[in-house]
Design a protein around this motif. Structure first.
Motif, PDB file in Angstrom:
ATOM      1  N   LEU A 106      96.773 -29.656  46.073  1.00 26.88           N
ATOM      2  CA  LEU A 106      96.383 -30.776  45.216  1.00 26.88           C
ATOM      3  C   LEU A 106      95.221 -31.536  45.845  1.00 26.88           C
ATOM      4  CD1 LEU A 106      96.947 -32.399  42.640  1.00 26.88           C
ATOM      5  CD2 LEU A 106      98.560 -33.766  43.966  1.00 26.88           C
ATOM      6  N   ALA A 107      95.272 -31.751  47.141  1.00 23.57           N
ATOM      7  CA  ALA A 107      94.203 -32.475  47.832  1.00 23.57           C
ATOM      8  C   ALA A 107      92.880 -31.709  47.804  1.00 23.57           C
ATOM      9  CB  ALA A 107      94.610 -32.763  49.276  1.00 23.57           C
ATOM     10  N   GLU A 108      92.938 -30.382  47.705  1.00 21.86           N
ATOM     11  CA  GLU A 108      91.726 -29.559  47.711  1.00 21.86           C
ATOM     12  C   GLU A 108      91.059 -29.473  46.340  1.00 21.86           C
ATOM     13  OE1 GLU A 108      93.092 -25.819  49.272  1.00 21.86           O
ATOM     14  OE2 GLU A 108      93.234 -26.583  51.319  1.00 21.86           O
ATOM     15  N   LEU A 109      91.731 -29.900  45.294  1.00 18.71           N
ATOM     16  CA  LEU A 109      91.128 -29.855  43.959  1.00 18.71           C
ATOM     17  C   LEU A 109      89.944 -30.807  43.867  1.00 18.71           C
ATOM     18  CD1 LEU A 109      94.205 -29.915  41.541  1.00 18.71           C
ATOM     19  CD2 LEU A 109      92.715 -27.981  42.049  1.00 18.71           C
ATOM     20  N   PRO A 110      89.002 -30.533  42.968  1.00 19.11           N
ATOM     21  CA  PRO A 110      87.943 -31.516  42.724  1.00 19.11           C
ATOM     22  C   PRO A 110      88.570 -32.838  42.272  1.00 19.11           C
ATOM     23  CG  PRO A 110      87.411 -29.418  41.688  1.00 19.11           C
ATOM     24  CD  PRO A 110      88.822 -29.312  42.177  1.00 19.11           C
ATOM     25  N   ALA A 112      87.998 -35.046  39.986  1.00 16.29           N
ATOM     26  CA  ALA A 112      88.244 -35.275  38.557  1.00 16.29           C
ATOM     27  C   ALA A 112      89.500 -34.544  38.090  1.00 16.29           C
ATOM     28  CB  ALA A 112      87.037 -34.833  37.735  1.00 16.29           C
ATOM     29  N   GLN A 113      89.713 -33.318  38.563  1.00 13.41           N
ATOM     30  CA  GLN A 113      90.912 -32.559  38.188  1.00 13.41           C
ATOM     31  C   GLN A 113      92.147 -33.173  38.831  1.00 13.41           C
ATOM     32  OE1 GLN A 113      90.039 -28.506  39.253  1.00 13.41           O
ATOM     33  NE2 GLN A 113      88.460 -28.306  37.670  1.00 13.41           N
ATOM     34  N   ARG A 114      92.039 -33.545  40.077  1.00 12.23           N
ATOM     35  CA  ARG A 114      93.148 -34.163  40.800  1.00 12.23           C
ATOM     36  C   ARG A 114      93.549 -35.469  40.111  1.00 12.23           C
ATOM     37  NH1 ARG A 114      90.817 -34.349  46.032  1.00 12.23           N
ATOM     38  NH2 ARG A 114      90.016 -36.391  45.541  1.00 12.23           N
ATOM     39  N   GLU A 115      92.565 -36.257  39.714  1.00 12.61           N
ATOM     40  CA  GLU A 115      92.832 -37.533  39.049  1.00 12.61           C
ATOM     41  C   GLU A 115      93.545 -37.311  37.725  1.00 12.61           C
ATOM     42  OE1 GLU A 115      90.392 -41.506  37.539  1.00 12.61           O
ATOM     43  OE2 GLU A 115      89.281 -39.871  38.454  1.00 12.61           O
ATOM     44  N   ALA A 116      93.087 -36.347  36.937  1.00  6.91           N
ATOM     45  CA  ALA A 116      93.728 -36.063  35.653  1.00  6.91           C
ATOM     46  C   ALA A 116      95.180 -35.612  35.843  1.00  6.91           C
ATOM     47  CB  ALA A 116      92.936 -34.998  34.889  1.00  6.91           C
ATOM     48  N   ILE A 117      95.433 -34.783  36.836  1.00  5.78           N
ATOM     49  CA  ILE A 117      96.798 -34.294  37.095  1.00  5.78           C
ATOM     50  C   ILE A 117      97.704 -35.438  37.536  1.00  5.78           C
ATOM     51  CG2 ILE A 117      98.196 -32.854  38.643  1.00  5.78           C
ATOM     52  CD1 ILE A 117      95.905 -30.769  38.472  1.00  5.78           C
ATOM     53  N   VAL A 118      97.244 -36.278  38.442  1.00  2.00           N
ATOM     54  CA  VAL A 118      98.067 -37.395  38.921  1.00  2.00           C
ATOM     55  C   VAL A 118      98.371 -38.346  37.769  1.00  2.00           C
ATOM     56  CG1 VAL A 118      98.085 -39.437  40.413  1.00  2.00           C
ATOM     57  CG2 VAL A 118      97.394 -37.220  41.333  1.00  2.00           C
ATOM     58  N   LEU A 119      97.380 -38.645  36.942  1.00  2.00           N
ATOM     59  CA  LEU A 119      97.613 -39.551  35.813  1.00  2.00           C
ATOM     60  C   LEU A 119      98.587 -38.946  34.797  1.00  2.00           C
ATOM     61  CD1 LEU A 119      94.027 -40.957  35.234  1.00  2.00           C
ATOM     62  CD2 LEU A 119      96.048 -42.255  35.973  1.00  2.00           C
ATOM     63  N   LYS A 120      98.485 -37.653  34.560  1.00  2.00           N
ATOM     64  CA  LYS A 120      99.358 -36.999  33.576  1.00  2.00           C
ATOM     65  C   LYS A 120     100.775 -36.829  34.116  1.00  2.00           C
ATOM     66  CE  LYS A 120      99.927 -34.633  29.700  1.00  2.00           C
ATOM     67  NZ  LYS A 120     100.139 -35.402  28.491  1.00  2.00           N
ATOM     68  N   VAL A 121     100.912 -36.298  35.326  1.00  3.48           N
ATOM     69  CA  VAL A 121     102.233 -35.955  35.861  1.00  3.48           C
ATOM     70  C   VAL A 121     102.967 -37.186  36.384  1.00  3.48           C
ATOM     71  CG1 VAL A 121     103.457 -34.611  37.611  1.00  3.48           C
ATOM     72  CG2 VAL A 121     101.542 -33.587  36.386  1.00  3.48           C
ATOM     73  N   TYR A 145      92.619 -31.409  33.331  1.00  2.27           N
ATOM     74  CA  TYR A 145      94.043 -31.218  33.652  1.00  2.27           C
ATOM     75  C   TYR A 145      94.378 -29.728  33.648  1.00  2.27           C
ATOM     76  CZ  TYR A 145      99.115 -31.438  32.905  1.00  2.27           C
ATOM     77  OH  TYR A 145     100.466 -31.258  32.993  1.00  2.27           O
ATOM     78  N   ARG A 146      93.957 -29.045  32.594  1.00  8.41           N
ATOM     79  CA  ARG A 146      94.272 -27.613  32.458  1.00  8.41           C
ATOM     80  C   ARG A 146      93.643 -26.789  33.574  1.00  8.41           C
ATOM     81  NH1 ARG A 146      91.801 -26.449  27.856  1.00  8.41           N
ATOM     82  NH2 ARG A 146      90.102 -25.323  28.816  1.00  8.41           N
ATOM     83  N   TYR A 147      92.370 -27.024  33.866  1.00 13.01           N
ATOM     84  CA  TYR A 147      91.706 -26.261  34.929  1.00 13.01           C
ATOM     85  C   TYR A 147      92.317 -26.562  36.292  1.00 13.01           C
ATOM     86  CZ  TYR A 147      88.207 -25.009  31.454  1.00 13.01           C
ATOM     87  OH  TYR A 147      87.589 -24.523  30.335  1.00 13.01           O
TER      88      TYR A 147
END
Length: 181
Positions: A106-110, A112-121, A145-147
């Protein structure tokens, strides 16, 4: 509005959102200490409000995000953050190797993707809410989020995850495509 109500809604909001906001701060690239500082600044500002906002949780997350992004702009803070980057999550004595791998991925994700995942999950935001917070379209938020999930799934394939609480890796493996979300 009396002071007791003002204190009560802020305390309730803090109890409900503090840990999630610290994680969100980490997703935005802050160190743990910086995320705590921004959290404190956010709640100090909320407690000084005369009236509670119409949607306190959304207002709180938006306020935290704005403060976190402003906080990140400093050169010295950026240099400190580079040194702190290895400690993205708080360490726990009962962490499994799979949990450490999931946190590392999770920390290695870009960002923007990490932010979308944290906000969604962790925050349970809709793609419309994520888009509003990140100032992008809901479709772009869903794509990030999907990527991000696809990258996490590919990195985590074959790992066994044994925890029952908020089983994120199982969640990621079973996550529907964006059209089904």
């Amino acid at each position: 509005m009396n002071g007791n109500y003002q204190t009560h809604w802020c305390e309730s909001l803090y109890d409900a959102k503090a840990a999630q906001l610290i994680l969100y701060g980490r997703a935005l690239g802050l160190s743990h200490g910086e995320a705590e500082d921004v959290l404190q600044e956010t709640f100090l500002a909320l407690m000084q409000m005369v009236f509670a906002p119409a949607n306190p949780e959304h207002y709180c997350v938006r306020s935290f995000r704005n403060r976190a992004l402003n906080h990140r702009r400093s050169l010295w803070r950026r240099l400190t953050r580079e040194w702190e980057s290895l400690r993205w999550f708080e360490k726990s004595v009962d962490e499994t190797p799979a949990e450490r791998a999931a946190m590392r991925c999770l920390a290695e994700l870009p960002q923007a993707q990490r932010e979308a995942i944290v906000l969604k999950v962790w925050h349970g935001c809709t793609f419309e809410e994520i888009g509003g917070l990140m100032e992008i379209s809901a479709n772009t938020a869903a794509g990030r989020y999907r990527y991000g999930l696809q990258k996490l799934k590919s990195k985590l394939e074959g790992l066994v995850y044994e925890r029952d609480e908020r089983d994120t890796i199982k969640f990621l493996a079973a996550a529907p495509s964006v059209g089904g979300a």
